[in-house]
Design a protein around this motif. Structure first.
Motif, mmCIF file in Angstrom:
data_model
loop_
_atom_site.group_PDB
_atom_site.id
_atom_site.type_symbol
_atom_site.label_atom_id
_atom_site.label_comp_id
_atom_site.label_asym_id
_atom_site.label_seq_id
_atom_site.Cartn_x
_atom_site.Cartn_y
_atom_site.Cartn_z
ATOM 1 N N THR A 36 0.820 -1.212 0.000
ATOM 2 C CA THR A 36 0.000 0.000 0.000
ATOM 3 C C THR A 36 0.854 1.263 0.000
ATOM 4 N N ALA A 37 2.156 1.098 0.164
ATOM 5 C CA ALA A 37 3.046 2.264 0.173
ATOM 6 C C ALA A 37 4.414 1.848 -0.360
ATOM 7 N N GLY A 38 5.128 2.835 -0.870
ATOM 8 C CA GLY A 38 6.437 2.555 -1.447
ATOM 9 C C GLY A 38 7.405 1.953 -0.443
ATOM 10 N N MET A 39 7.201 2.287 0.841
ATOM 11 C CA MET A 39 8.183 1.829 1.830
ATOM 12 C C MET A 39 7.999 0.366 2.221
ATOM 13 N N GLN A 40 6.823 -0.198 1.927
ATOM 14 C CA GLN A 40 6.532 -1.538 2.436
ATOM 15 C C GLN A 40 7.595 -2.592 2.088
ATOM 16 N N GLU A 82 0.699 4.769 -8.394
ATOM 17 C CA GLU A 82 2.153 4.621 -8.320
ATOM 18 C C GLU A 82 2.666 5.620 -7.307
ATOM 19 N N MET A 83 3.579 5.166 -6.464
ATOM 20 C CA MET A 83 4.142 6.065 -5.470
ATOM 21 C C MET A 83 5.626 6.275 -5.749
ATOM 22 N N LEU A 84 5.990 7.540 -5.873
ATOM 23 C CA LEU A 84 7.405 7.866 -6.045
ATOM 24 C C LEU A 84 8.021 7.956 -4.655
ATOM 25 N N PHE A 155 2.630 11.940 12.294
ATOM 26 C CA PHE A 155 3.405 10.789 12.743
ATOM 27 C C PHE A 155 2.995 9.639 11.854
ATOM 28 N N TRP A 156 3.969 9.013 11.195
ATOM 29 C CA TRP A 156 3.593 8.020 10.187
ATOM 30 C C TRP A 156 4.075 6.626 10.546
ATOM 31 N N ILE A 157 3.148 5.697 10.422
ATOM 32 C CA ILE A 157 3.465 4.287 10.621
ATOM 33 C C ILE A 157 2.549 3.490 9.708
ATOM 34 N N TRP A 194 3.168 15.319 -0.964
ATOM 35 C CA TRP A 194 4.419 14.608 -0.656
ATOM 36 C C TRP A 194 4.530 14.462 0.852
ATOM 37 N N ASN A 195 5.004 13.317 1.254
ATOM 38 C CA ASN A 195 5.146 13.077 2.678
ATOM 39 C C ASN A 195 6.579 12.624 2.962
ATOM 40 N N ASN A 196 7.284 13.380 3.801
ATOM 41 C CA ASN A 196 8.654 12.989 4.165
ATOM 42 C C ASN A 196 8.633 12.495 5.610
ATOM 43 N N VAL A 197 8.889 11.199 5.763
ATOM 44 C CA VAL A 197 8.849 10.613 7.111
ATOM 45 C C VAL A 197 10.282 10.438 7.612
ATOM 46 N N PHE A 198 10.507 10.857 8.837
ATOM 47 C CA PHE A 198 11.844 10.717 9.418
ATOM 48 C C PHE A 198 11.806 9.519 10.352
ATOM 49 N N VAL A 216 15.171 8.178 6.197
ATOM 50 C CA VAL A 216 14.135 9.023 5.593
ATOM 51 C C VAL A 216 13.332 8.150 4.641
ATOM 52 N N ASP A 217 12.002 8.319 4.684
ATOM 53 C CA ASP A 217 11.111 7.600 3.769
ATOM 54 C C ASP A 217 10.163 8.636 3.187
ATOM 55 N N THR A 218 10.218 8.851 1.900
ATOM 56 C CA THR A 218 9.278 9.836 1.343
ATOM 57 C C THR A 218 8.347 9.184 0.331
ATOM 58 N N GLY A 219 7.180 9.765 0.153
ATOM 59 C CA GLY A 219 6.234 9.208 -0.811
ATOM 60 C C GLY A 219 5.426 10.296 -1.488
ATOM 61 N N MET A 220 5.341 10.196 -2.822
ATOM 62 C CA MET A 220 4.548 11.157 -3.590
ATOM 63 C C MET A 220 3.684 10.389 -4.589
HETATM 64 N N1 SER Z 1 5.390 5.975 3.923
HETATM 65 C C1 SER Z 1 4.901 7.309 3.723
HETATM 66 C C2 SER Z 1 3.559 7.339 3.028
HETATM 67 O O1 SER Z 1 3.125 6.346 2.525
HETATM 68 C C3 SER Z 1 5.906 8.079 2.907
HETATM 69 O O2 SER Z 1 6.334 7.320 1.835
HETATM 70 O O3 SER Z 1 2.945 8.367 3.010
#
Ligand code: SER
Length: 581
Positions: A36-40, A82-84, A155-157, A194-198, A216-220
């Motif tokens: 569901t997210a680029g970081m997964q 698509e998530m950048l 706060f992102w999780i 855009w979301n920049n998670v630290f 750092v994890d960012t998603g656009m």
């Molecule tokens: N993980 C965050 C989000 O999905 C940033 O990539 O918003």
């Protein structure tokens, strides 16, 4: 150049390595159906494991979110997107991350900074106010009025546990109104881009600890940002969708303005179905998990095609899928690799549903007309599911169009009872089948695998098993195929099977994890029916199938194989009867 290319080039110029998009089904997280997210796919690396590509990564990732599936039909919701993303794995932190995001937006995409606003973490008992990010934004020229502080939204999780941290979100003013001096994140003219998670924390069992490295994890989101850059307020009018919508309009002969909802649903759902069915995970429509989502998407798209008076029997779904594949294949190789599989999945599911759709809609109308009150009860909902193939969500959608509701809870109970009964029945049958397997049946069983492999070589790799039945006297094998086999094809299939029998090839049985088996290319008919650890039978490099067995040890044990009949079984499915002499 489009957004994806600009983004990747920019981050590569800043020392990032591009990583390929992971499959839509997470490889290391069974708790979710789709990424569901680029970081997964990067969770293990955010937790500290070294990444083979280094500490600066970027990508575009295929994401699927189905919690908003029913919302699709408006101007902004999509099930696939698509998530950048760009990542620092213990490398740069807030300063560079914020500067680069700002520069990309204002210098590469040329967005005026006056149209931007941001949020930063306000601080709570555990984690302090994110002053570093706040000061950084001010130093870049974002006025303090345009920086909002929140706790919850900053706060992102991903879910309940895992790597997490404070974030800073960037918003764009998507409206022609005068831009308000003070930014209000609840004003929906401001949209988050855009979301920049630290990510410096780990949440586990409700407790927060410090991660070994600051990441750092960012998603656009590509769809949203593209629409913004192109100045359209309806995402489906951006270059991502415009041609798809035009094609649907052309196929249906209906203008977009006349039924935008159905057109958006068809466009969105077919695109997601294309990405699910082309994925190397090999998902097929079914009644559980990812397969059920795929089924729901296709069936909902079909129902809306029906609403647009599209001739369901024409190849409308293939035309749309083909346009989508051509648009995206430069970025995702699986689309070219599995193009025929996609068409077949869509067509098979369409044929299955189309047989009952019209009757089901009539039945639904009948139910509505004879209803006392405004609730469709569990028995009626179950009948629509069981007899007409209506996913419960489709019944709910039909009902809500008539301001009715459905006893979904009752339906689910009934559904579970029904599943329980059929599971018990099929287990009984399976046990009986195995126990009763005679020597000749075992031979037929292995011959089935050889026939499946031979059909692929002679007729085409898009041939898939649709069913089989074995007795002491003969085998019957159903397979997907759009034409009657010619005499030449039949002869070649028969010769090939007999050649493999004469080659005396060993049949090997190995146990492996289901996902590994599928990844290794093993064939299987109903993936959802198999447990997590499966047995895979391989016959040299000719055939590899998930199967409960039993099989002969060597193909030479089979005898002479002979096709006695080839006939139609159902639409798009042919049947071969064969014997062993
Ligand atoms: N993980 C965050 C989000 O999905 C940033 O990539 O918003």
């Amino acid at each position: 150049m489009n957004l994806k290319d600009l983004y990747i080039d920019y981050f590569i110029s800043l020392g990032h390595k591009q990583i390929p998009s992971a499959p839509v089904v997470p490889e290391n997280d069974p708790s979710v159906l789709f990424n569901t997210a680029g970081m997964q796919p990067l969770i293990p690396y955010l937790m500290g494991q070294p990444h083979p590509y280094g500490t600066r990564l970027c990508d575009y990732q295929k994401c699927i979110r189905t919690n908003d599936l029913d919302e699709v039909g408006d101007t902004t919701h999509h099930t696939f997107f698509e998530m950048l993303g760009n990542w620092s794995l213990g490398d740069y932190f807030k300063d560079e991350s914020i500067t680069w995001s700002f520069n990309f937006l204002t210098k590469v995409l040329n967005i005026p900074k006056e149209k931007l606003a941001v949020t930063v973490f306000a601080g709570n008992d555990d984690i302090p106010f994110d002053k570093v990010s706040f000061d950084k934004w001010v130093s870049l020229g974002i006025s303090e009025d345009r920086i909002a502080k929140t706790v919850e939204d900053n706060f992102w999780i991903a879910g309940e546990s895992g790597p997490c941290g404070a974030d800073t979100e960037i918003f764009y003013f998507r409206s022609n109104d005068d831009i308000p001096k003070v930014f209000d994140p609840d004003d929906d003219r401001w949209v988050e881009i855009w979301n920049n998670v630290f990510m410096e924390y780990l949440k586990k069992d409700g407790k927060v600890s410090i991660l070994p490295k600051k990441n750092v994890d960012t998603g656009m989101g590509v769809e949203r940002t593209t629409a913004i850059l192109e100045g359209v307020n309806d995402n489906y009018l951006s270059s991502i969708w415009k041609d798809v919508i035009e094609l649907i309009s052309q196929i249906s002969g209906i203008k977009y303005e006349d039924n935008p909802k159905s057109m958006r649903i068809i466009a969105d759902h077919i695109r997601t179905a294309v990405f699910i069915s082309s994925d190397y995970a090999g998902i097929k429509p079914s009644n559980t998990d990812q397969g059920y989502i795929l089924r729901r998407l296709i069936r909902r798209a079909i129902r809306h095609a029906f609403k647009l008076n599209i001739d369901i029997n024409s190849d409308w779904e293939k035309q749309i899928a083909s346009l989508i594949i051509n648009k995206y294949k430069k970025y995702y190789k699986e689309l070219s690799d599995n193009e025929l599989v996609v068409y077949e999945v869509l067509k098979n599911e369409k044929e299955k549903f189309n047989k009952t759709l019209e009757k089901g809609i009539k039945e639904f109308e009948k139910i509505v007309n004879s209803l006392n009150g405004n609730i469709i009860n569990k028995d009626l909902a179950f009948k629509l599911y069981d007899t007409y193939g209506f996913p419960i969500e489709l019944t709910e959608e039909l009902a809500s169009e008539k301001s009715l509701s459905v006893d979904t809870i009752g339906f689910k109970e009934k559904f579970r009872e029904h599943q329980e009964k059929s599971r018990t029945a099929s287990q009984g049958k399976f046990k009986g089948g195995l126990a009763g397997n005679s020597e000749i049946e075992t031979k037929y069983h292995t011959a089935t695998h050889l026939l499946n492999a031979a059909l692929k070589q002679v007729v085409g790799f898009d041939v898939h098993q649709k069913g089989s039945n074995i007795t002491d006297e003969r085998m019957r094998f159903d397979f997907s195929c759009d034409h009657k086999l010619s005499d030449d094809e039949k002869a070649k299939v028969e010769q090939l099977v007999n050649k493999w029998i004469n080659d005396s090839i060993d049949v090997k049985c190995t146990e492996m994890k289901k996902d590994e088996a599928i990844k290794s290319g093993a064939e299987c008919m109903f993936i959802e029916k198999y447990p997590d650890i499966v047995t895979v039978y391989s016959i040299g490099d000719i055939s590899k199938e998930l199967c409960g067995g039993p099989h002969v040890k060597n193909t030479s044990e089979i005898g002479k194989f002979k096709i006695i009949k080839e006939e139609a079984s159902s639409a798009g499915v042919r049947r071969i009867k064969a014997i062993i002499e």
